[in-house]
Scaffold this motif. Structure first.
Motif, PDB file in Angstrom:
ATOM      1  N   THR A 156      73.286  74.970  29.309  1.00 46.82           N
ATOM      2  CA  THR A 156      72.749  74.337  28.110  1.00 46.82           C
ATOM      3  C   THR A 156      73.404  72.980  27.921  1.00 46.82           C
ATOM      4  O   THR A 156      74.627  72.889  27.736  1.00 46.82           O
ATOM      5  CB  THR A 156      72.986  75.204  26.861  1.00 46.82           C
ATOM      6  OG1 THR A 156      72.381  76.485  27.047  1.00 46.82           O
ATOM      7  CG2 THR A 156      72.386  74.537  25.629  1.00 46.82           C
ATOM      8  N   PHE A 157      72.593  71.946  28.002  1.00 45.55           N
ATOM      9  CA  PHE A 157      73.062  70.589  27.741  1.00 45.55           C
ATOM     10  C   PHE A 157      72.040  69.904  26.845  1.00 45.55           C
ATOM     11  O   PHE A 157      70.836  70.138  26.945  1.00 45.55           O
ATOM     12  CB  PHE A 157      73.197  69.776  29.040  1.00 45.55           C
ATOM     13  CG  PHE A 157      74.005  70.450  30.105  1.00 45.55           C
ATOM     14  CD1 PHE A 157      75.365  70.644  29.957  1.00 45.55           C
ATOM     15  CD2 PHE A 157      73.391  70.909  31.267  1.00 45.55           C
ATOM     16  CE1 PHE A 157      76.109  71.283  30.939  1.00 45.55           C
ATOM     17  CE2 PHE A 157      74.122  71.534  32.261  1.00 45.55           C
ATOM     18  CZ  PHE A 157      75.482  71.729  32.095  1.00 45.55           C
ATOM     19  N   LEU A 158      72.527  69.038  25.957  1.00 51.10           N
ATOM     20  CA  LEU A 158      71.640  68.239  25.114  1.00 51.10           C
ATOM     21  C   LEU A 158      70.681  69.124  24.317  1.00 51.10           C
ATOM     22  O   LEU A 158      69.539  68.775  24.066  1.00 51.10           O
ATOM     23  CB  LEU A 158      70.838  67.245  25.971  1.00 51.10           C
ATOM     24  CG  LEU A 158      71.632  66.462  27.030  1.00 51.10           C
ATOM     25  CD1 LEU A 158      70.703  65.565  27.823  1.00 51.10           C
ATOM     26  CD2 LEU A 158      72.745  65.655  26.392  1.00 51.10           C
ATOM     27  N   ASN A 159      71.181  70.328  23.956  1.00 46.30           N
ATOM     28  CA  ASN A 159      70.409  71.309  23.180  1.00 46.30           C
ATOM     29  C   ASN A 159      69.189  71.834  23.934  1.00 46.30           C
ATOM     30  O   ASN A 159      68.218  72.289  23.310  1.00 46.30           O
ATOM     31  CB  ASN A 159      69.986  70.707  21.833  1.00 46.30           C
ATOM     32  CG  ASN A 159      71.168  70.382  20.951  1.00 46.30           C
ATOM     33  OD1 ASN A 159      72.055  71.215  20.743  1.00 46.30           O
ATOM     34  ND2 ASN A 159      71.224  69.153  20.450  1.00 46.30           N
ATOM     35  N   GLN A 160      69.234  71.808  25.249  1.00 43.65           N
ATOM     36  CA  GLN A 160      68.166  72.353  26.079  1.00 43.65           C
ATOM     37  C   GLN A 160      68.780  73.276  27.132  1.00 43.65           C
ATOM     38  O   GLN A 160      69.733  72.887  27.822  1.00 43.65           O
ATOM     39  CB  GLN A 160      67.375  71.234  26.767  1.00 43.65           C
ATOM     40  CG  GLN A 160      66.602  70.360  25.787  1.00 43.65           C
ATOM     41  CD  GLN A 160      65.922  69.188  26.462  1.00 43.65           C
ATOM     42  OE1 GLN A 160      66.516  68.471  27.249  1.00 43.65           O
ATOM     43  NE2 GLN A 160      64.651  68.979  26.144  1.00 43.65           N
ATOM     44  N   SER A 161      68.248  74.475  27.231  1.00 38.38           N
ATOM     45  CA  SER A 161      68.806  75.479  28.139  1.00 38.38           C
ATOM     46  C   SER A 161      67.865  75.746  29.308  1.00 38.38           C
ATOM     47  O   SER A 161      66.636  75.663  29.181  1.00 38.38           O
ATOM     48  CB  SER A 161      69.061  76.795  27.395  1.00 38.38           C
ATOM     49  OG  SER A 161      69.997  76.613  26.361  1.00 38.38           O
ATOM     50  N   TYR A 162      68.479  76.123  30.437  1.00 41.58           N
ATOM     51  CA  TYR A 162      67.678  76.525  31.604  1.00 41.58           C
ATOM     52  C   TYR A 162      68.459  77.564  32.403  1.00 41.58           C
ATOM     53  O   TYR A 162      69.668  77.420  32.602  1.00 41.58           O
ATOM     54  CB  TYR A 162      67.349  75.334  32.501  1.00 41.58           C
ATOM     55  CG  TYR A 162      66.323  75.676  33.558  1.00 41.58           C
ATOM     56  CD1 TYR A 162      64.972  75.711  33.245  1.00 41.58           C
ATOM     57  CD2 TYR A 162      66.718  76.000  34.855  1.00 41.58           C
ATOM     58  CE1 TYR A 162      64.021  76.044  34.202  1.00 41.58           C
ATOM     59  CE2 TYR A 162      65.786  76.332  35.818  1.00 41.58           C
ATOM     60  CZ  TYR A 162      64.433  76.353  35.484  1.00 41.58           C
ATOM     61  OH  TYR A 162      63.503  76.699  36.430  1.00 41.58           O
TER      62      TYR A 162
END
Length: 554
Positions: free
Chosen positions: A71-77
């Motif tokens: 999770t970086f920059l409020n985006q997860s993968y």
């Protein structure tokens, strides 16, 4: 076509010769190397030496969750198979963060999990386009060295890869960009030099740090890119470097150590001047906006490129400095272009400086004469900050004049921000007068239309007076934008020429029209929260008076 050529000219003419030379050299060299089949060695045997370091700033967030969720920059993968180090779905900055390896220092990661991630990187390093760029190499190198030293890990394969990466960095230093990127290159080379006890790495690190710190840390201690976020990031990095040289005896480094300490003291002094003691209410507090806060934290307004949750907090930086026995040097805000006024009720921070260094305005905004206002320790008028680095309409909006607390002439930009990190024409500022209560300045950002903008702030104990003048042509139309903190949503009312915001009154003289609406205020990268905003339309001159509504505070 002519307009585009003019824009390019107004952008490129500010570059330093070294930037142009290196940009062309790297393009030509890489094309030639592609033709000849050149590749860098990805493993060069070299023995690493674990380092002693005083405790730095502890990472508070977790960006990695086993087995492969990031999770970086409020985006997860979540990666199903191998980790995609070149993952592009969320943009280049997300992929960069994946390759930085900051998560090696998150609170809940184990030594074994960290080592496994490093080994996964090594397995795919030959296809890692993003991770082998100089900036990710710089940040990852420091993170790996800290991690290896913390757990006293001695691993020949990791050391060989890390040393090869440092050789790549030496061959691709970011002289075409300069600014904070080159400074990060130099800091990382210093860590590599100590870890590998390598004189070549050290000599280049010392050269970069000595030469560029002199320019990048201004006389008042501010970082020359004028971003409060990057100031904090680089201050932590310089304290890491000082920590390194005073905690390890590989060489007598008292000269470099003194230079680092001097710049750190100045940057801490600037930070002291720029921070506001923001008072916070506890969840069960029933206190009012004025009387409610029961605790306080040191807070910085998000000036130029700045986002919530990125970089260390002022309190963390001061605590780190205390552990290193470094104290702030008293400074007076000047060269960085910021000014601060403080009364019993208000804290006001004004921007009357250049947008940034002419040759590197990548993190600059069209925000001349913008300001941030705290009342009784609470943010009232804010710089909204940013939510993205992608080259899109949102990025353009967040850098624009209309997204700051300043005046726009017609629909023109003070400074010609374009693309994600470019600026053509720049507003130039002349401070006409200033003392501890008054500030008067003029800028020429609207010079193509024969207009100059003059703004005057007058700060009294119980009110702030602002006077705006558009000078040069008759009946010049202007719009004064004011962005309020999200907590004030629903508390803004307009009546005639007066705006009431919570317990604040803003009275306007000579306003033609006042429009109230909401805007998407960035709440970190890729997240937004609704907040109120007003647009005050006027012709040639506008007077504004911000005061505390005493009746509502009783």
């Amino acid at each position: 076509m002519l307009k585009k050529l003019g824009l390019y000219y107004r952008t490129i003419k500010h570059l330093k010769p070294i930037q142009i030379r290196y940009r062309h050299w790297y393009i030509f060299r890489d094309k030639f190397r592609n033709l000849t089949g050149h590749t860098y060695p990805l493993s060069i045997p070299k023995k690493g030496n674990n380092l002693e370091l005083e405790q730095g700033i502890q990472l508070q967030i977790s960006s990695f969750k086993p087995p492969k969720v990031f999770t970086f920059l409020n985006q997860s993968y979540s990666f199903e198979g191998a980790i995609g180090w070149n993952f592009s779905k969320y943009g280049k900055l997300w992929a960069y963060n994946l390759n930085y390896f900051d998560y090696l220092h998150q609170p809940n990661i184990t030594k074994e999990e960290g080592l496994e991630l490093v080994r996964r990187f090594l397995e795919q390093v030959d296809n890692n386009r993003e991770g082998l760029e100089p900036y990710p190499i710089s940040l990852r190198g420091i993170n790996w060295i800290k991690f290896l030293s913390k757990y006293n890990i001695k691993d020949k394969q990791i050391d060989a890869s890390l040393y090869a990466q440092y050789q790549m960095l030496l061959d691709n230093l970011e002289y075409h960009l300069l600014g904070n990127h080159l400074l990060e290159n130099g800091c990382s080379l210093l860590f590599g030099a100590y870890y590998f006890q390598d004189k070549e790495l050290y000599n280049k690190a010392e050269q970069i740090l000595v030469d560029h710190l002199q320019e990048q840390v201004l006389e008042d201690g501010g970082h020359f890119e004028r971003s409060t976020m990057y100031h904090c990031i680089l201050l932590e990095r310089l304290m890491d470097c000082y920590n390194l040289v005073v905690s390890n005896d590989w060489r007598d480094d008292t000269g470099l150590g003194k230079k680092l300490k001097n710049k750190i003291e100045l940057m801490l002094g600037w930070l002291e001047q720029m921070t506001v003691d923001r008072r916070q209410e506890t969840e069960d507090s029933e206190e009012s906006f004025v009387n409610g806060p029961l605790s306080s934290v040191k807070e910085l307004p998000l000036l130029n490129d700045g986002a919530k949750g990125i970089g260390p907090s002022p309190e963390e930086l001061f605590e780190y400095a205390n552990r290193l026995e470094i104290t702030a040097k008293p400074v007076e805000l000047s060269e960085s272009g910021y000014r601060k006024f403080k009364t019993e009720n208000f804290e006001l921070i004004c921007d009357v400086g250049e947008i940034g260094p002419d040759y590197q305005p990548g993190h600059a905004h069209s925000d001349t004469f913008s300001f941030a206002l705290y009342m009784d320790g609470k943010p009232v008028i804010i710089d909204p900050g940013i939510s993205t680095y992608k080259d899109n309409d949102r990025r353009q909006l967040e850098r624009s004049t209309a997204f700051h607390n300043t005046v726009q002439f017609e629909d023109k930009e003070q400074s010609e921000v374009w693309s994600a990190f470019r600026v053509g024409r720049r507003a130039r500022v002349d401070v006409k007068a200033e003392d501890n209560r008054e500030l008067v300045a003029v800028h020429d950002g609207y010079r193509p239309w024969k207009i100059t903008h003059e703004r005057k702030w007058l700060v009294k104990e119980d009110y702030i007076y602002i006077e705006d003048r558009l000078i040069g042509i008759e009946d010049a139309t202007g719009k004064f934008y004011i962005h309020f903190h999200p907590s004030l949503l629903g508390e803004v009312s307009v009546a005639d020429s007066c705006v009431k915001v919570g317990v604040i009154n803003i009275e306007f003289e000579s306003a033609d029209k006042i429009k109230k609406y909401s805007y998407d205020c960035p709440n970190g990268y890729n997240q937004y929260i609704m907040a109120p905003k007003i647009e005050v339309q006027f012709v040639s001159e506008l007077e504004s008076r911000i005061s505390l509504n005493i009746e509502d505070t009783e």
